[in-house]
Design a protein around this motif. Structure first.
Motif, short mmCIF file in Angstrom:
data_model
loop_
_atom_site.label_atom_id
_atom_site.label_comp_id
_atom_site.label_asym_id
_atom_site.label_seq_id
_atom_site.Cartn_x
_atom_site.Cartn_y
_atom_site.Cartn_z
N ARG A 3 46.58 42.72 33.98
CA ARG A 3 47.41 43.94 34.05
C ARG A 3 48.65 43.81 33.16
O ARG A 3 49.07 44.78 32.51
CB ARG A 3 47.80 44.22 35.50
N GLU A 4 49.25 42.63 33.13
CA GLU A 4 50.41 42.40 32.26
C GLU A 4 50.00 42.57 30.80
O GLU A 4 50.70 43.21 30.01
CB GLU A 4 50.99 41.01 32.49
N TRP B 149 42.91 36.53 41.67
CA TRP B 149 44.03 37.46 41.89
C TRP B 149 45.13 37.23 40.85
O TRP B 149 45.69 38.17 40.30
CB TRP B 149 44.58 37.30 43.30
N LYS B 150 45.42 35.95 40.56
CA LYS B 150 46.41 35.63 39.54
C LYS B 150 45.95 36.11 38.17
O LYS B 150 46.73 36.69 37.40
CB LYS B 150 46.66 34.12 39.50
N ALA B 151 44.67 35.92 37.87
CA ALA B 151 44.12 36.38 36.59
C ALA B 151 44.21 37.90 36.49
O ALA B 151 44.51 38.44 35.41
CB ALA B 151 42.67 35.92 36.44
N ILE C 154 48.67 34.95 26.97
CA ILE C 154 48.09 35.43 28.23
C ILE C 154 46.58 35.18 28.25
O ILE C 154 46.02 34.88 29.30
CB ILE C 154 48.42 36.92 28.47
N LYS C 155 45.92 35.28 27.11
CA LYS C 155 44.48 34.99 27.06
C LYS C 155 44.21 33.58 27.59
O LYS C 155 43.29 33.36 28.38
CB LYS C 155 43.96 35.11 25.63
N VAL C 156 45.02 32.63 27.16
CA VAL C 156 44.87 31.25 27.60
C VAL C 156 45.19 31.15 29.10
O VAL C 156 44.47 30.48 29.85
CB VAL C 156 45.79 30.32 26.78
N GLU C 157 46.24 31.81 29.54
CA GLU C 157 46.64 31.75 30.94
C GLU C 157 45.57 32.35 31.85
O GLU C 157 45.34 31.86 32.96
CB GLU C 157 47.97 32.47 31.14
N ILE C 158 44.90 33.41 31.40
CA ILE C 158 43.82 34.01 32.19
C ILE C 158 42.70 32.98 32.37
O ILE C 158 42.19 32.80 33.47
CB ILE C 158 43.30 35.30 31.53
N GLY C 159 42.33 32.32 31.29
CA GLY C 159 41.30 31.29 31.38
C GLY C 159 41.69 30.16 32.32
O GLY C 159 40.87 29.68 33.12
#
Length: 122
Positions: A99-100, A92-94, A23-28
């Motif tokens: 939250r996840e 918004w996606k981040a 998720i850290k990567v996905e947030i970036g």
């Protein structure tokens, strides 16, 4: 306690930790295309040096507003208010990913506690 229970906890811990790291990567990746407030987001060259200056992401502003409201008790600003999704779909996606990740961290804490209890019971 049964060895199967211990193995189950270890497996769940590993799965949660992998997802949190992913998720850290996905947030970036979600924040990367954000142009920033007034389209002035700081961009970086490959070597990490800033190539132009600007403001941060919309998400940073949303979270700063909420933190200020929580700290002072004034304002009552709430992330997720109407219009934020339209303001910046990338942020918004981040936010959804953050939250996840928060929920997964709570689950991870529960697994850690169960592992501690398991070790203390021996």
């Amino acid at each position: 306690m049964k060895p199967e229970t211990a193995l189950e906890l270890v497996g769940k811990y590993a799965r949660l930790q992998r997802r949190i790291n992913l998720i850290k990567v996905e947030i970036g990746q979600a924040l990367d295309p954000c142009p920033g407030i007034s389209n002035q987001r700081r961009k970086f060259d490959d070597d990490g040096s800033a190539c132009n200056f600007g403001t941060e992401t919309h998400l940073g502003g949303w979270m700063a507003d909420e933190n200020d409201a929580m700290r002072t008790g004034i304002g009552g600003y709430r992330i997720g208010a109407e219009g934020e999704q339209e303001e910046c779909p990338h942020c918004w996606k981040a936010l959804g990913l953050i939250r996840e990740r928060r929920g997964l961290r709570r689950q991870l804490a529960a697994v850690r506690a169960a592992m501690t209890r398991l070790g203390a019971s021996k």
